[in-house]
Motif scaffolding. Structure first.
Motif, PDB file in Angstrom:
ATOM      1  N   ALA A  44       0.832  -1.215   0.000  1.00  0.00           N
ATOM      2  CA  ALA A  44       0.000   0.000   0.000  1.00  0.00           C
ATOM      3  C   ALA A  44       0.859   1.255   0.000  1.00  0.00           C
ATOM      4  CB  ALA A  44      -0.927  -0.016   1.221  1.00  0.00           C
ATOM      5  N   ASN A  45       1.933   1.241   0.781  1.00  0.00           N
ATOM      6  CA  ASN A  45       2.841   2.392   0.831  1.00  0.00           C
ATOM      7  C   ASN A  45       3.513   2.630  -0.518  1.00  0.00           C
ATOM      8  OD1 ASN A  45       2.211   2.710   3.524  1.00  0.00           O
ATOM      9  ND2 ASN A  45       4.085   1.744   4.286  1.00  0.00           N
ATOM     10  N   LEU A  46       3.843   1.516  -1.187  1.00  0.00           N
ATOM     11  CA  LEU A  46       4.510   1.628  -2.483  1.00  0.00           C
ATOM     12  C   LEU A  46       3.522   1.926  -3.607  1.00  0.00           C
ATOM     13  CD1 LEU A  46       6.943  -1.425  -2.202  1.00  0.00           C
ATOM     14  CD2 LEU A  46       7.580   0.982  -2.102  1.00  0.00           C
ATOM     15  N   GLY A  47       2.266   1.575  -3.379  1.00  0.00           N
ATOM     16  CA  GLY A  47       1.254   1.792  -4.400  1.00  0.00           C
ATOM     17  C   GLY A  47       1.326   0.795  -5.526  1.00  0.00           C
ATOM     18  N   ILE A  48       1.823  -0.434  -5.221  1.00  0.00           N
ATOM     19  CA  ILE A  48       1.975  -1.449  -6.264  1.00  0.00           C
ATOM     20  C   ILE A  48       1.954  -2.829  -5.621  1.00  0.00           C
ATOM     21  CG2 ILE A  48       4.497  -1.625  -6.219  1.00  0.00           C
ATOM     22  CD1 ILE A  48       4.336  -1.571  -9.339  1.00  0.00           C
ATOM     23  N   THR A  49       1.554  -3.828  -6.386  1.00  0.00           N
ATOM     24  CA  THR A  49       1.529  -5.205  -5.894  1.00  0.00           C
ATOM     25  C   THR A  49       2.897  -5.863  -6.109  1.00  0.00           C
ATOM     26  OG1 THR A  49      -0.820  -5.439  -6.393  1.00  0.00           O
ATOM     27  CG2 THR A  49       0.440  -7.469  -6.108  1.00  0.00           C
ATOM     28  N   LEU A  50       3.444  -6.423  -5.040  1.00  0.00           N
ATOM     29  CA  LEU A  50       4.731  -7.113  -5.123  1.00  0.00           C
ATOM     30  C   LEU A  50       4.559  -8.613  -5.286  1.00  0.00           C
ATOM     31  CD1 LEU A  50       6.552  -5.264  -2.197  1.00  0.00           C
ATOM     32  CD2 LEU A  50       6.769  -4.801  -4.643  1.00  0.00           C
ATOM     33  N   LEU A  51       3.540  -9.169  -4.627  1.00  0.00           N
ATOM     34  CA  LEU A  51       3.281 -10.610  -4.656  1.00  0.00           C
ATOM     35  C   LEU A  51       1.848 -10.884  -5.073  1.00  0.00           C
ATOM     36  CD1 LEU A  51       4.973 -11.893  -1.366  1.00  0.00           C
ATOM     37  CD2 LEU A  51       5.555 -12.642  -3.674  1.00  0.00           C
ATOM     38  N   GLN A  52       1.673 -11.712  -6.098  1.00  0.00           N
ATOM     39  CA  GLN A  52       0.352 -12.192  -6.456  1.00  0.00           C
ATOM     40  C   GLN A  52       0.081 -13.417  -5.599  1.00  0.00           C
ATOM     41  OE1 GLN A  52      -1.790 -10.802  -8.297  1.00  0.00           O
ATOM     42  NE2 GLN A  52      -0.773  -9.499  -9.803  1.00  0.00           N
ATOM     43  N   ARG A  53      -0.950 -13.369  -4.749  1.00  0.00           N
ATOM     44  CA  ARG A  53      -1.185 -14.439  -3.790  1.00  0.00           C
ATOM     45  C   ARG A  53      -2.515 -15.134  -4.049  1.00  0.00           C
ATOM     46  NH1 ARG A  53       1.098 -10.128  -1.068  1.00  0.00           N
ATOM     47  NH2 ARG A  53      -0.685  -9.297   0.094  1.00  0.00           N
ATOM     48  N   THR A  54      -2.469 -16.465  -3.968  1.00  0.00           N
ATOM     49  CA  THR A  54      -3.677 -17.278  -3.985  1.00  0.00           C
ATOM     50  C   THR A  54      -3.656 -18.138  -2.733  1.00  0.00           C
ATOM     51  OG1 THR A  54      -2.713 -19.174  -5.151  1.00  0.00           O
ATOM     52  CG2 THR A  54      -3.553 -17.358  -6.507  1.00  0.00           C
ATOM     53  N   THR A  55      -4.665 -18.964  -2.571  1.00  0.00           N
ATOM     54  CA  THR A  55      -4.706 -19.832  -1.377  1.00  0.00           C
ATOM     55  C   THR A  55      -3.623 -20.883  -1.418  1.00  0.00           C
ATOM     56  OG1 THR A  55      -6.346 -21.239  -2.479  1.00  0.00           O
ATOM     57  CG2 THR A  55      -7.176 -19.499  -1.010  1.00  0.00           C
ATOM     58  N   ARG A  56      -3.087 -21.165  -2.599  1.00  0.00           N
ATOM     59  CA  ARG A  56      -2.113 -22.258  -2.726  1.00  0.00           C
ATOM     60  C   ARG A  56      -0.708 -21.811  -3.125  1.00  0.00           C
ATOM     61  NH1 ARG A  56      -5.257 -27.327  -5.669  1.00  0.00           N
ATOM     62  NH2 ARG A  56      -6.909 -27.575  -4.091  1.00  0.00           N
ATOM     63  N   SER A  57      -0.572 -20.623  -3.648  1.00  0.00           N
ATOM     64  CA  SER A  57       0.747 -20.224  -4.153  1.00  0.00           C
ATOM     65  C   SER A  57       0.923 -18.719  -4.103  1.00  0.00           C
ATOM     66  CB  SER A  57       0.935 -20.717  -5.594  1.00  0.00           C
ATOM     67  OG  SER A  57       0.003 -20.094  -6.450  1.00  0.00           O
ATOM     68  N   GLN A  58       2.155 -18.297  -4.331  1.00  0.00           N
ATOM     69  CA  GLN A  58       2.469 -16.881  -4.426  1.00  0.00           C
ATOM     70  C   GLN A  58       3.483 -16.688  -5.535  1.00  0.00           C
ATOM     71  OE1 GLN A  58       4.073 -16.266  -0.427  1.00  0.00           O
ATOM     72  NE2 GLN A  58       6.140 -16.320  -1.221  1.00  0.00           N
ATOM     73  N   HIS A  59       3.382 -15.593  -6.253  1.00  0.00           N
ATOM     74  CA  HIS A  59       4.269 -15.320  -7.377  1.00  0.00           C
ATOM     75  C   HIS A  59       4.681 -13.855  -7.355  1.00  0.00           C
ATOM     76  CE1 HIS A  59       3.337 -19.242  -9.138  1.00  0.00           C
ATOM     77  NE2 HIS A  59       2.059 -18.987  -8.877  1.00  0.00           N
ATOM     78  N   LEU A  60       5.943 -13.606  -7.611  1.00  0.00           N
ATOM     79  CA  LEU A  60       6.432 -12.234  -7.691  1.00  0.00           C
ATOM     80  C   LEU A  60       5.923 -11.563  -8.951  1.00  0.00           C
ATOM     81  CD1 LEU A  60      10.171 -12.665  -6.636  1.00  0.00           C
ATOM     82  CD2 LEU A  60       8.508 -11.204  -5.480  1.00  0.00           C
ATOM     83  N   THR A  61       5.488 -10.319  -8.813  1.00  0.00           N
ATOM     84  CA  THR A  61       5.181  -9.521  -9.989  1.00  0.00           C
ATOM     85  C   THR A  61       6.494  -8.987 -10.558  1.00  0.00           C
ATOM     86  OG1 THR A  61       4.984  -7.488  -8.702  1.00  0.00           O
ATOM     87  CG2 THR A  61       2.987  -8.841  -8.954  1.00  0.00           C
ATOM     88  N   GLU A  62       6.429  -8.351 -11.728  1.00  0.00           N
ATOM     89  CA  GLU A  62       7.638  -7.774 -12.314  1.00  0.00           C
ATOM     90  C   GLU A  62       8.222  -6.719 -11.382  1.00  0.00           C
ATOM     91  OE1 GLU A  62       7.060  -6.233 -16.200  1.00  0.00           O
ATOM     92  OE2 GLU A  62       9.096  -5.467 -16.394  1.00  0.00           O
ATOM     93  N   ALA A  63       7.339  -5.904 -10.798  1.00  0.00           N
ATOM     94  CA  ALA A  63       7.801  -4.894  -9.840  1.00  0.00           C
ATOM     95  C   ALA A  63       8.390  -5.557  -8.606  1.00  0.00           C
ATOM     96  CB  ALA A  63       6.635  -3.983  -9.445  1.00  0.00           C
ATOM     97  N   GLY A  64       7.793  -6.683  -8.203  1.00  0.00           N
ATOM     98  CA  GLY A  64       8.285  -7.407  -7.031  1.00  0.00           C
ATOM     99  C   GLY A  64       9.687  -7.933  -7.241  1.00  0.00           C
ATOM    100  N   ARG A  65       9.975  -8.439  -8.455  1.00  0.00           N
ATOM    101  CA  ARG A  65      11.322  -8.951  -8.746  1.00  0.00           C
ATOM    102  C   ARG A  65      12.359  -7.830  -8.673  1.00  0.00           C
ATOM    103  NH1 ARG A  65       8.438 -12.175 -12.482  1.00  0.00           N
ATOM    104  NH2 ARG A  65       8.781 -10.652 -14.143  1.00  0.00           N
TER     105      ARG A  65
END
Length: 304
Positions: A44-65
């Motif tokens: 929220a502070n960054l104003g961007i999603t770093l991790l795409q999260r589901t109930t079973r997995s998580q994936h870094l976004t391009e910004a997250g990497r």
């Protein structure tokens, strides 16, 4: 963009390295809900999603990497800052992440690793045994042990020794199939290959100044030396093995060198670590430890 909490950045790094919020929370000894809330606030502070999260997995976004790269750099600088203080006290402590191949881990490190752990009770070791090339910096390793030339200019390489390799077979196999007296006879035998190293079906052997290229039709291709050695012990065929893995076997009359004067070119073993990492006491202590271990193990007299 609001001011970012440094601790939240390190928590984000911990979640990525652990692979899940649950495991990261266990390692950090904090409630999973608190950890999730911290990462959500960071995004929220960054104003961007770093991790795409589901109930079973998580994936870094391009910004997250991209963000992760800077988080690792910050963590290293924090550790160096702490080490500058701890170094005065020669305090060897903290998390230490080390990677090496499965074969070396079992044959060289396993028999002596407890010595290091007893000598440095304040070190928490994360040892990864894997048969793939890791990205030392991006995957957060303090140090990896690798065979072959250094290709990453961001790393320092400390030579640990030289590995000699030759053909071995079990006593049982030799009794069933008879002796091999010439490299050219290999074509008539079951040959097992280490797939990650021996890409070609042509094996180049050398005996002093002599060289011999032998074409083989492999009975098996295996990507792990521990399994490859076991197949040789079980009499499935003959294979190229590092001498350090077979040093004890001839004494038991179980694993025998074939064409003992013919071998493959030796390969160098290195400890690789990011620049400045050796200034951290825990890394320096482990490098000194494995230097002695590899010098002792790789310099053992050859039994041929």
């Amino acid at each position: 963009m609001e001011k970012t909490d440094l601790n939240s950045m390190l928590l984000f790094l911990s979640v990525v390295d652990a692979g899940s919020f649950t495991l990261a929370a266990e390692r950090l000894n904090m409630p999973k809900a608190n950890l999730s809330r911290k990462i959500t606030q960071l995004e929220a502070n960054l104003g961007i999603t770093l991790l795409q999260r589901t109930t079973r997995s998580q994936h870094l976004t391009e910004a997250g990497r991209t963000y992760l790269t800077y988080c690792r750099q910050i963590k290293e600088q924090v550790e160096l800052a702490n080490a500058s203080v701890a170094q005065a006290l020669t305090e060897v402590s903290g998390e230490l992440k080390v990677g090496m191949s499965v074969g070396m881990g079992h044959e060289i490190l396993k028999p002596v690793l407890s010595q290091f752990m007893r000598a440095h009770p304040q070190v928490n070791l994360q040892l990864s045994l894997l048969n793939r090339r890791v990205d030392v910096i991006d995957e957060g390793f303090d140090l990896v042990i690798r065979i072959g030339e250094l290709a990453d200019s961001r790393l320092i390489a400390k030579r640990l020794g030289s590995v000699s390799r030759r053909l071995y077979a079990s006593d049982t196999y030799m009794k069933q199939h008879g002796p091999i007296t010439s490299p050219h006879e290999l074509g008539n035998h079951a040959v097992l290959l280490m797939s990650s190293i021996q890409k070609s079906e042509v094996v180049r052997l050398q005996n002093g100044a002599q060289h011999c290229d032998i074409s083989v039709v492999p009975r098996m291709r295996i990507d792990d030396y521990v399994v490859l050695k076991q197949m040789v012990l079980d009499g499935v065929g003959t294979a190229i093995l590092p001498d350090y893995m077979c040093a004890q076997e001839p004494q038991k009359n179980v694993l025998l060198p074939i064409l003992p004067h013919w071998q493959l070119p030796a390969v160098e073993v290195y400890a690789l670590y990011p620049k400045n990492r050796l200034h951290i006491p825990k890394v320096r202590a482990f490098v000194e430890f494995i230097q002695g271990v590899f010098t002792d193990r790789l310099s053992q007299p050859e039994k041929v």
